[in-house]
Design a protein around this motif. Structure first.
Motif, PDB file in Angstrom:
ATOM      1  N   ARG A 125      33.049   5.801  31.337  1.00 22.03           N
ATOM      2  CA  ARG A 125      32.873   4.744  30.326  1.00 22.03           C
ATOM      3  C   ARG A 125      31.715   3.818  30.703  1.00 22.03           C
ATOM      4  O   ARG A 125      30.897   3.455  29.858  1.00 22.03           O
ATOM      5  CB  ARG A 125      34.167   3.941  30.162  1.00 22.03           C
ATOM      6  CG  ARG A 125      35.270   4.686  29.426  1.00 22.03           C
ATOM      7  CD  ARG A 125      36.454   3.795  29.112  1.00 22.03           C
ATOM      8  NE  ARG A 125      37.060   3.191  30.294  1.00 22.03           N
ATOM      9  CZ  ARG A 125      38.035   3.727  31.012  1.00 22.03           C
ATOM     10  NH1 ARG A 125      38.520   4.911  30.686  1.00 22.03           N
ATOM     11  NH2 ARG A 125      38.534   3.092  32.050  1.00 22.03           N
ATOM     12  N   GLU A 126      31.648   3.442  31.975  1.00 21.21           N
ATOM     13  CA  GLU A 126      30.591   2.544  32.443  1.00 21.21           C
ATOM     14  C   GLU A 126      29.216   3.204  32.334  1.00 21.21           C
ATOM     15  O   GLU A 126      28.244   2.588  31.886  1.00 21.21           O
ATOM     16  CB  GLU A 126      30.873   2.116  33.887  1.00 21.21           C
ATOM     17  CG  GLU A 126      29.773   1.286  34.526  1.00 21.21           C
ATOM     18  CD  GLU A 126      29.654  -0.125  33.975  1.00 21.21           C
ATOM     19  OE1 GLU A 126      28.741  -0.839  34.422  1.00 21.21           O
ATOM     20  OE2 GLU A 126      30.433  -0.516  33.102  1.00 21.21           O
ATOM     21  N   HIS A 153      28.333   5.599  30.315  1.00 23.57           N
ATOM     22  CA  HIS A 153      28.008   5.703  28.895  1.00 23.57           C
ATOM     23  C   HIS A 153      27.495   4.358  28.375  1.00 23.57           C
ATOM     24  O   HIS A 153      26.461   4.306  27.679  1.00 23.57           O
ATOM     25  CB  HIS A 153      29.237   6.148  28.092  1.00 23.57           C
ATOM     26  CG  HIS A 153      28.945   6.399  26.651  1.00 23.57           C
ATOM     27  ND1 HIS A 153      28.718   7.651  26.156  1.00 23.57           N
ATOM     28  CD2 HIS A 153      28.824   5.560  25.610  1.00 23.57           C
ATOM     29  CE1 HIS A 153      28.479   7.571  24.864  1.00 23.57           C
ATOM     30  NE2 HIS A 153      28.535   6.311  24.517  1.00 23.57           N
ATOM     31  N   ARG A 154      28.184   3.285  28.726  1.00 21.08           N
ATOM     32  CA  ARG A 154      27.783   1.952  28.265  1.00 21.08           C
ATOM     33  C   ARG A 154      26.375   1.610  28.739  1.00 21.08           C
ATOM     34  O   ARG A 154      25.534   1.125  27.971  1.00 21.08           O
ATOM     35  CB  ARG A 154      28.782   0.906  28.770  1.00 21.08           C
ATOM     36  CG  ARG A 154      28.552  -0.489  28.207  1.00 21.08           C
ATOM     37  CD  ARG A 154      29.428  -1.528  28.878  1.00 21.08           C
ATOM     38  NE  ARG A 154      29.136  -1.671  30.297  1.00 21.08           N
ATOM     39  CZ  ARG A 154      28.032  -2.247  30.801  1.00 21.08           C
ATOM     40  NH1 ARG A 154      27.097  -2.702  29.997  1.00 21.08           N
ATOM     41  NH2 ARG A 154      27.861  -2.349  32.098  1.00 21.08           N
ATOM     42  N   GLU A 207      22.781   1.059  26.532  1.00 23.03           N
ATOM     43  CA  GLU A 207      21.896  -0.106  26.690  1.00 23.03           C
ATOM     44  C   GLU A 207      20.478   0.327  27.015  1.00 23.03           C
ATOM     45  O   GLU A 207      19.511  -0.144  26.396  1.00 23.03           O
ATOM     46  CB  GLU A 207      22.401  -1.008  27.821  1.00 23.03           C
ATOM     47  CG  GLU A 207      23.554  -1.887  27.459  1.00 23.03           C
ATOM     48  CD  GLU A 207      24.013  -2.728  28.649  1.00 23.03           C
ATOM     49  OE1 GLU A 207      23.181  -3.025  29.541  1.00 23.03           O
ATOM     50  OE2 GLU A 207      25.197  -3.078  28.682  1.00 23.03           O
ATOM     51  N   ARG A 217      26.764   8.027  19.170  1.00 15.80           N
ATOM     52  CA  ARG A 217      27.672   8.066  20.337  1.00 15.80           C
ATOM     53  C   ARG A 217      27.719   9.482  20.917  1.00 15.80           C
ATOM     54  O   ARG A 217      27.645   9.676  22.124  1.00 15.80           O
ATOM     55  CB  ARG A 217      29.067   7.591  19.944  1.00 15.80           C
ATOM     56  CG  ARG A 217      30.056   7.646  21.084  1.00 15.80           C
ATOM     57  CD  ARG A 217      31.366   6.946  20.749  1.00 15.80           C
ATOM     58  NE  ARG A 217      32.261   6.942  21.871  1.00 15.80           N
ATOM     59  CZ  ARG A 217      32.130   6.224  22.970  1.00 15.80           C
ATOM     60  NH1 ARG A 217      31.097   5.434  23.123  1.00 15.80           N
ATOM     61  NH2 ARG A 217      33.003   6.291  23.948  1.00 15.80           N
TER      62      ARG A 217
END
Length: 195
Positions: free
Chosen positions: A133-134, A136-137, A141, A153
Protein backbone atom coordinates in the motif's frame (compact mmCIF):
# COMPACT_ATOMS: atom_id res chain seq x y z
CA UNK A 1 42.62 11.27 29.59
CA UNK A 2 39.02 10.13 30.12
CA UNK A 3 37.38 7.86 27.61
CA UNK A 4 33.86 8.87 26.75
CA UNK A 5 31.55 5.95 26.00
CA UNK A 6 28.29 6.13 24.16
CA UNK A 7 25.23 5.85 26.33
CA UNK A 8 23.88 2.33 26.66
CA UNK A 9 20.79 3.19 24.61
CA UNK A 10 22.92 4.42 21.68
CA UNK A 11 25.02 1.24 21.75
CA UNK A 12 21.87 -0.85 21.87
CA UNK A 13 20.42 1.00 18.88
CA UNK A 14 23.69 0.57 16.97
CA UNK A 15 23.76 -3.17 17.74
CA UNK A 16 20.16 -3.54 16.58
CA UNK A 17 20.99 -1.67 13.36
CA UNK A 18 24.02 -3.90 12.67
CA UNK A 19 21.89 -7.00 13.25
CA UNK A 20 19.19 -5.81 10.84
CA UNK A 21 21.73 -4.93 8.15
CA UNK A 22 23.49 -8.27 8.64
CA UNK A 23 20.17 -10.15 8.47
CA UNK A 24 19.28 -8.44 5.19
CA UNK A 25 22.72 -9.21 3.74
CA UNK A 26 22.56 -12.84 4.86
CA UNK A 27 19.08 -13.35 3.41
CA UNK A 28 20.14 -11.77 0.12
CA UNK A 29 23.31 -13.88 -0.12
CA UNK A 30 22.38 -17.19 1.55
CA UNK A 31 18.58 -17.38 1.55
CA UNK A 32 16.47 -18.51 4.49
CA UNK A 33 18.13 -21.89 5.00
CA UNK A 34 21.61 -20.37 5.26
CA UNK A 35 20.61 -17.45 7.45
CA UNK A 36 20.56 -18.48 11.07
CA UNK A 37 20.69 -16.20 14.10
CA UNK A 38 24.28 -17.38 14.69
CA UNK A 39 25.34 -16.51 11.14
CA UNK A 40 23.73 -13.07 11.39
CA UNK A 41 25.25 -12.41 14.82
CA UNK A 42 28.70 -13.34 13.55
CA UNK A 43 28.33 -11.09 10.52
CA UNK A 44 27.14 -8.23 12.74
CA UNK A 45 30.08 -8.75 15.09
CA UNK A 46 27.94 -9.49 18.15
CA UNK A 47 27.32 -12.54 20.28
CA UNK A 48 24.36 -14.84 19.67
CA UNK A 49 23.11 -13.81 23.12
CA UNK A 50 23.17 -10.14 22.14
CA UNK A 51 21.24 -11.00 18.98
CA UNK A 52 18.64 -12.91 20.96
CA UNK A 53 18.38 -10.04 23.45
CA UNK A 54 17.20 -7.80 20.61
CA UNK A 55 15.30 -10.48 18.68
CA UNK A 56 14.19 -13.46 20.81
CA UNK A 57 13.36 -15.68 17.83
CA UNK A 58 14.62 -16.15 14.30
CA UNK A 59 11.22 -15.03 13.02
CA UNK A 60 11.48 -11.82 15.09
CA UNK A 61 14.90 -11.08 13.61
CA UNK A 62 14.02 -11.68 10.00
CA UNK A 63 10.59 -10.08 10.16
CA UNK A 64 12.21 -6.98 11.65
CA UNK A 65 14.84 -7.17 8.91
CA UNK A 66 12.18 -7.21 6.20
CA UNK A 67 10.39 -4.33 7.91
CA UNK A 68 13.71 -2.50 7.88
CA UNK A 69 14.02 -3.31 4.18
CA UNK A 70 10.53 -1.95 3.59
CA UNK A 71 11.33 1.27 5.41
CA UNK A 72 14.57 1.62 3.43
CA UNK A 73 12.68 1.06 0.15
CA UNK A 74 10.05 3.63 1.11
CA UNK A 75 12.69 6.15 2.19
CA UNK A 76 14.57 5.66 -1.07
CA UNK A 77 11.38 6.25 -3.04
CA UNK A 78 10.39 9.32 -1.03
CA UNK A 79 13.89 10.75 -1.51
CA UNK A 80 13.60 10.67 -5.30
CA UNK A 81 13.50 14.16 -6.77
CA UNK A 82 10.52 14.97 -8.96
CA UNK A 83 11.55 13.64 -12.35
CA UNK A 84 10.11 12.36 -15.58
CA UNK A 85 7.82 9.37 -15.39
CA UNK A 86 10.44 7.32 -17.23
CA UNK A 87 12.94 8.10 -14.45
CA UNK A 88 10.38 7.07 -11.82
CA UNK A 89 9.83 3.75 -13.62
CA UNK A 90 13.59 3.18 -13.67
CA UNK A 91 13.93 4.02 -9.95
CA UNK A 92 11.11 1.64 -9.02
CA UNK A 93 12.63 -1.17 -11.05
CA UNK A 94 16.03 -0.50 -9.46
CA UNK A 95 14.47 -1.01 -6.02
CA UNK A 96 12.98 -4.33 -7.07
CA UNK A 97 16.17 -5.61 -8.68
CA UNK A 98 18.48 -4.74 -5.78
CA UNK A 99 19.60 -6.61 -2.66
CA UNK A 100 16.79 -5.28 -0.46
CA UNK A 101 14.17 -6.94 -2.65
CA UNK A 102 16.27 -10.11 -2.89
CA UNK A 103 16.29 -10.35 0.92
CA UNK A 104 12.54 -9.78 1.12
CA UNK A 105 11.97 -12.41 -1.53
CA UNK A 106 13.87 -15.06 0.41
CA UNK A 107 11.70 -14.32 3.42
CA UNK A 108 8.55 -14.63 1.27
CA UNK A 109 9.68 -18.05 0.08
CA UNK A 110 10.38 -19.17 3.65
CA UNK A 111 7.00 -17.84 4.78
CA UNK A 112 5.25 -19.73 1.99
CA UNK A 113 6.44 -23.05 3.42
CA UNK A 114 3.39 -23.43 5.64
CA UNK A 115 2.52 -25.24 7.82
CA UNK A 116 6.13 -25.23 9.07
CA UNK A 117 6.32 -21.44 9.02
CA UNK A 118 2.74 -20.37 9.82
CA UNK A 119 3.75 -17.68 12.32
CA UNK A 120 6.29 -16.25 9.89
CA UNK A 121 3.76 -16.40 7.05
CA UNK A 122 1.19 -14.36 8.99
CA UNK A 123 3.76 -11.72 9.92
CA UNK A 124 5.24 -11.44 6.42
CA UNK A 125 1.78 -11.34 4.78
CA UNK A 126 0.69 -8.44 7.00
CA UNK A 127 3.96 -6.62 6.49
CA UNK A 128 3.94 -7.01 2.71
CA UNK A 129 0.33 -5.80 2.48
CA UNK A 130 1.31 -2.65 4.37
CA UNK A 131 4.47 -2.19 2.27
CA UNK A 132 2.49 -2.72 -0.93
CA UNK A 133 0.00 0.00 0.00
CA UNK A 134 2.80 2.42 0.91
CA UNK A 135 4.78 1.71 -2.26
CA UNK A 136 1.65 2.20 -4.37
CA UNK A 137 0.89 5.50 -2.62
CA UNK A 138 4.43 6.79 -3.17
CA UNK A 139 4.41 5.67 -6.81
CA UNK A 140 1.14 7.55 -7.40
CA UNK A 141 2.70 10.71 -5.94
CA UNK A 142 5.93 10.39 -7.91
CA UNK A 143 4.08 9.74 -11.16
CA UNK A 144 1.62 12.56 -10.59
CA UNK A 145 -1.14 10.05 -11.28
CA UNK A 146 -4.81 10.92 -10.79
CA UNK A 147 -6.42 7.73 -9.47
CA UNK A 148 -9.90 9.18 -9.82
CA UNK A 149 -9.57 8.55 -13.56
CA UNK A 150 -10.61 5.09 -14.86
CA UNK A 151 -7.74 2.63 -15.18
CA UNK A 152 -5.08 4.78 -13.51
CA UNK A 153 -4.96 2.77 -10.28
CA UNK A 154 -4.58 -0.44 -12.26
CA UNK A 155 -1.89 1.13 -14.46
CA UNK A 156 0.19 2.08 -11.41
CA UNK A 157 -0.32 -1.35 -9.88
CA UNK A 158 0.68 -2.95 -13.19
CA UNK A 159 3.91 -0.95 -13.09
CA UNK A 160 4.68 -2.22 -9.58
CA UNK A 161 3.83 -5.80 -10.56
CA UNK A 162 6.08 -5.49 -13.62
CA UNK A 163 8.93 -4.11 -11.48
CA UNK A 164 8.53 -7.03 -9.06
CA UNK A 165 8.57 -9.48 -11.97
CA UNK A 166 11.79 -7.96 -13.29
CA UNK A 167 13.22 -8.37 -9.80
CA UNK A 168 12.35 -12.05 -9.88
CA UNK A 169 13.92 -12.49 -13.32
CA UNK A 170 17.07 -10.79 -12.05
CA UNK A 171 17.57 -13.48 -9.41
CA UNK A 172 18.71 -16.06 -11.92
CA UNK A 173 20.49 -14.06 -14.60
CA UNK A 174 21.74 -10.56 -15.24
CA UNK A 175 18.89 -9.33 -17.35
CA UNK A 176 20.02 -5.68 -17.53
CA UNK A 177 19.92 -5.28 -21.33
CA UNK A 178 16.39 -6.64 -21.76
CA UNK A 179 15.27 -4.93 -18.57
CA UNK A 180 16.46 -1.56 -19.94
CA UNK A 181 14.28 -1.95 -23.02
CA UNK A 182 11.26 -3.01 -20.94
CA UNK A 183 11.71 -0.08 -18.56
CA UNK A 184 11.96 2.39 -21.46
CA UNK A 185 8.76 0.98 -22.98
CA UNK A 186 6.92 1.19 -19.66
CA UNK A 187 7.99 4.82 -19.35
CA UNK A 188 6.46 5.55 -22.77
CA UNK A 189 3.28 3.61 -21.94
CA UNK A 190 2.86 5.50 -18.67
CA UNK A 191 3.18 8.85 -20.42
CA UNK A 192 0.36 7.81 -22.76
CA UNK A 193 -1.80 6.21 -20.06
CA UNK A 194 -1.43 8.94 -17.44
CA UNK A 195 -1.44 11.90 -19.83
Amino acid sequence: MAVVTAPKQDRSRATRQRLLEAAVACLAEHGWAGSTVSVVAERAGVSRGAAQHHFPTREDLFTAAVEYVAEERSSALRALPVQSRAAVVEALVDLYTGPLFRAALHLWVAASNAPHEEQLRARVTELEARVGRETHRIAVELLGADESLPGVRETVQGLLDMARGLGLANLLTDDAARRGRVVAQWGRLLEEALG
